[in-house]
Each structure stands twice: as C-alpha cells, then as structure tokens.
Scaffold this active site. Sequence first.
Site, PDB file in Angstrom:
ATOM      1  N   LYS A   1       0.813  -1.233   0.000  1.00  0.00           N
ATOM      2  CA  LYS A   1       0.000   0.000   0.000  1.00  0.00           C
ATOM      3  C   LYS A   1       0.838   1.271   0.000  1.00  0.00           C
ATOM      4  O   LYS A   1       0.591   2.182  -0.758  1.00  0.00           O
ATOM      5  CB  LYS A   1      -0.797   0.089   1.308  1.00  0.00           C
TER       6      LYS A   1
ATOM      7  N   ARG B   1      -8.229   2.653  10.238  1.00  0.00           N
ATOM      8  CA  ARG B   1      -7.933   1.254  10.538  1.00  0.00           C
ATOM      9  C   ARG B   1      -8.975   0.663  11.471  1.00  0.00           C
ATOM     10  O   ARG B   1      -8.891  -0.529  11.798  1.00  0.00           O
ATOM     11  CB  ARG B   1      -6.573   1.156  11.223  1.00  0.00           C
TER      12      ARG B   1
ATOM     13  N   ARG C   1      11.713  -6.292   5.113  1.00  0.00           N
ATOM     14  CA  ARG C   1      11.876  -4.830   5.101  1.00  0.00           C
ATOM     15  C   ARG C   1      12.825  -4.316   6.173  1.00  0.00           C
ATOM     16  O   ARG C   1      13.467  -3.298   6.004  1.00  0.00           O
ATOM     17  CB  ARG C   1      10.528  -4.129   5.379  1.00  0.00           C
TER      18      ARG C   1
ATOM     19  N   ARG D   1      12.019  -3.032   9.207  1.00  0.00           N
ATOM     20  CA  ARG D   1      11.546  -1.927  10.053  1.00  0.00           C
ATOM     21  C   ARG D   1      11.516  -2.418  11.504  1.00  0.00           C
ATOM     22  O   ARG D   1      11.441  -3.629  11.737  1.00  0.00           O
ATOM     23  CB  ARG D   1      10.122  -1.570   9.609  1.00  0.00           C
TER      24      ARG D   1
ATOM     25  N   ARG E   1       0.193  -7.645  13.847  1.00  0.00           N
ATOM     26  CA  ARG E   1      -0.407  -6.676  12.921  1.00  0.00           C
ATOM     27  C   ARG E   1      -1.409  -7.330  11.985  1.00  0.00           C
ATOM     28  O   ARG E   1      -2.439  -6.748  11.666  1.00  0.00           O
ATOM     29  CB  ARG E   1       0.690  -5.967  12.130  1.00  0.00           C
TER      30      ARG E   1
HETATM   31  P1  AMP Z   1       1.919   1.517   8.840  1.00  0.00           P
HETATM   32  O1  AMP Z   1       3.119   2.266   8.393  1.00  0.00           O
HETATM   33  O2  AMP Z   1       0.649   2.016   8.210  1.00  0.00           O
HETATM   34  O3  AMP Z   1       2.072   0.029   8.720  1.00  0.00           O
HETATM   35  O4  AMP Z   1       1.756   1.818  10.400  1.00  0.00           O
HETATM   36  C1  AMP Z   1       2.739   1.446  11.320  1.00  0.00           C
HETATM   37  C2  AMP Z   1       2.150   1.377  12.729  1.00  0.00           C
HETATM   38  O5  AMP Z   1       1.673   2.674  13.111  1.00  0.00           O
HETATM   39  C3  AMP Z   1       0.952   0.462  12.892  1.00  0.00           C
HETATM   40  O6  AMP Z   1       1.321  -0.879  13.112  1.00  0.00           O
HETATM   41  C4  AMP Z   1       0.258   1.083  14.100  1.00  0.00           C
HETATM   42  O7  AMP Z   1       0.939   0.749  15.305  1.00  0.00           O
HETATM   43  C5  AMP Z   1       0.472   2.559  13.851  1.00  0.00           C
HETATM   44  N1  AMP Z   1      -0.628   3.136  13.047  1.00  0.00           N
HETATM   45  C6  AMP Z   1      -0.541   3.632  11.779  1.00  0.00           C
HETATM   46  N2  AMP Z   1      -1.719   4.077  11.355  1.00  0.00           N
HETATM   47  C7  AMP Z   1      -2.603   3.841  12.365  1.00  0.00           C
HETATM   48  C8  AMP Z   1      -3.998   4.051  12.532  1.00  0.00           C
HETATM   49  N3  AMP Z   1      -4.754   4.581  11.545  1.00  0.00           N
HETATM   50  N4  AMP Z   1      -4.553   3.686  13.708  1.00  0.00           N
HETATM   51  C9  AMP Z   1      -3.827   3.160  14.704  1.00  0.00           C
HETATM   52  N5  AMP Z   1      -2.510   2.918  14.612  1.00  0.00           N
HETATM   53  C10 AMP Z   1      -1.899   3.244  13.459  1.00  0.00           C
END
Ligand code: AMP
Length: 184
Positions: free
Chosen positions: A15, A90, A128, A130, A141
Amino acid sequence: MGRRLLMLGPPGAGKGTQAEMLCRAIGIPHVSTGIMLRDHVERGTDLGARAREMMDAGDLVPDDIVIAMVEERLAADDAACGFLLDGFPRTRAQAEALDDVLGSDRMLEAVINIVAPEEEVVQRMLSRGRSDDTEEAVRTRIAVYGEQTAPLIEFYEARGLLTQVDGVGDIEAVLARVVAVLAA
Ligand code: AMP
C-alpha cells in the site's frame, strides 16, 4: 485535478509504496498515519514516545491520537481538493470520524483495496527490516488487521466506493492496475 482517495489492504501488501507513487503521479498529498507516527518517534515528541511501544508491538495507536493527526493534516491548504489516505482509517471509529472530518463537500471518491495472500505479506514485511517488522509484531499486525480493519472493506463496499486490486506482482504492474481503476 484533485482526487479524494483511500487505500486499504493488509500490512505488507505494498500500500505505502503504491500510495507514494500514485500521489507523485497525480500530484496529491500522501497522508500516511504510519509515516506521521514514525516521524513523531524519530523527532522524540511526546506523542512519539506514547506511540512507540504500541507500534513496535504491532498494536494500534489509540483512535483519538490518529484521528486528531489526520484532522489536522486534512485541514492544511494542500489537502483542500485532493489527498490519498494510506493506513487510515484502521478501525470503524476512525472511519466514522473521517466521515465527520470530510463532511458532505469533500466525501471520498474511491477506495482501493490492495489484496495479497497472507504468506506473501508476511514474507515482504520480514524482508523490510523496520523496527516493527519482527515476526511476532508482524503476526500481531495481521491479526489486528483481520479483527479491526478488514471489516472496513464491507463498510466502503456498501457505499459502492470499493475496488479490489491484485497486489501480487512487481511494483510497476500493480501501479498500472491502480491507475486503470482510477481512470475507469
Ligand atoms: P503503517 O506504516 O501504516 O504500517 O503503520 C505502522 C504502525 O503505526 C501500525 O502498526 C500502528 O501501530 C500505527 N498506526 C498507523 N496508522 C494507524 C492508525 N490509523 N490507527 C492506529 N494505529 C496506526
């Protein structure tokens, strides 16, 4: 032309990469809550300190934090007529808050759901490197995605906004599929 778009899909489906390329191509802001949160962590803000542990464990950061962040970002001038949301909403509560933030004059135009098989997304995340890409966090996740985020597919499908895009294949091929959906 401004577009008001949302990208959904499991973690690791690509994404973020797709969102970034698409935003560059059509000139709209890329609004990624994951990037915004990682930026807070890197800058050592209070918010970053609160969010870090949850992110590293693969859990969601509380709704009120991310909702406030997105509300502020979407109020900026550059998002007045176009944006692409990536990684938000989310949860159902976030989706409802987004409706309120956008109101009737800035409603979403399209939701793209990038789909990829679970084993593929796990492998992609583990490669990745991270800090939240340890095997345990990755499994968390995916579970959190299934429980809290996947129901949003139906939420947007019921509004006739959703299109599925196959996320398997190289980056350019997937981008071409996304662009084709938006051009239709
Ligand atoms: P992402 O880069 O979108 O995979 O986000 C990395 C991490 O940030 C996620 O695993 C959550 O811990 C947090 N996070 C990102 N976006 C959200 C969201 N909309 N709601 C809650 N936690 C979020």
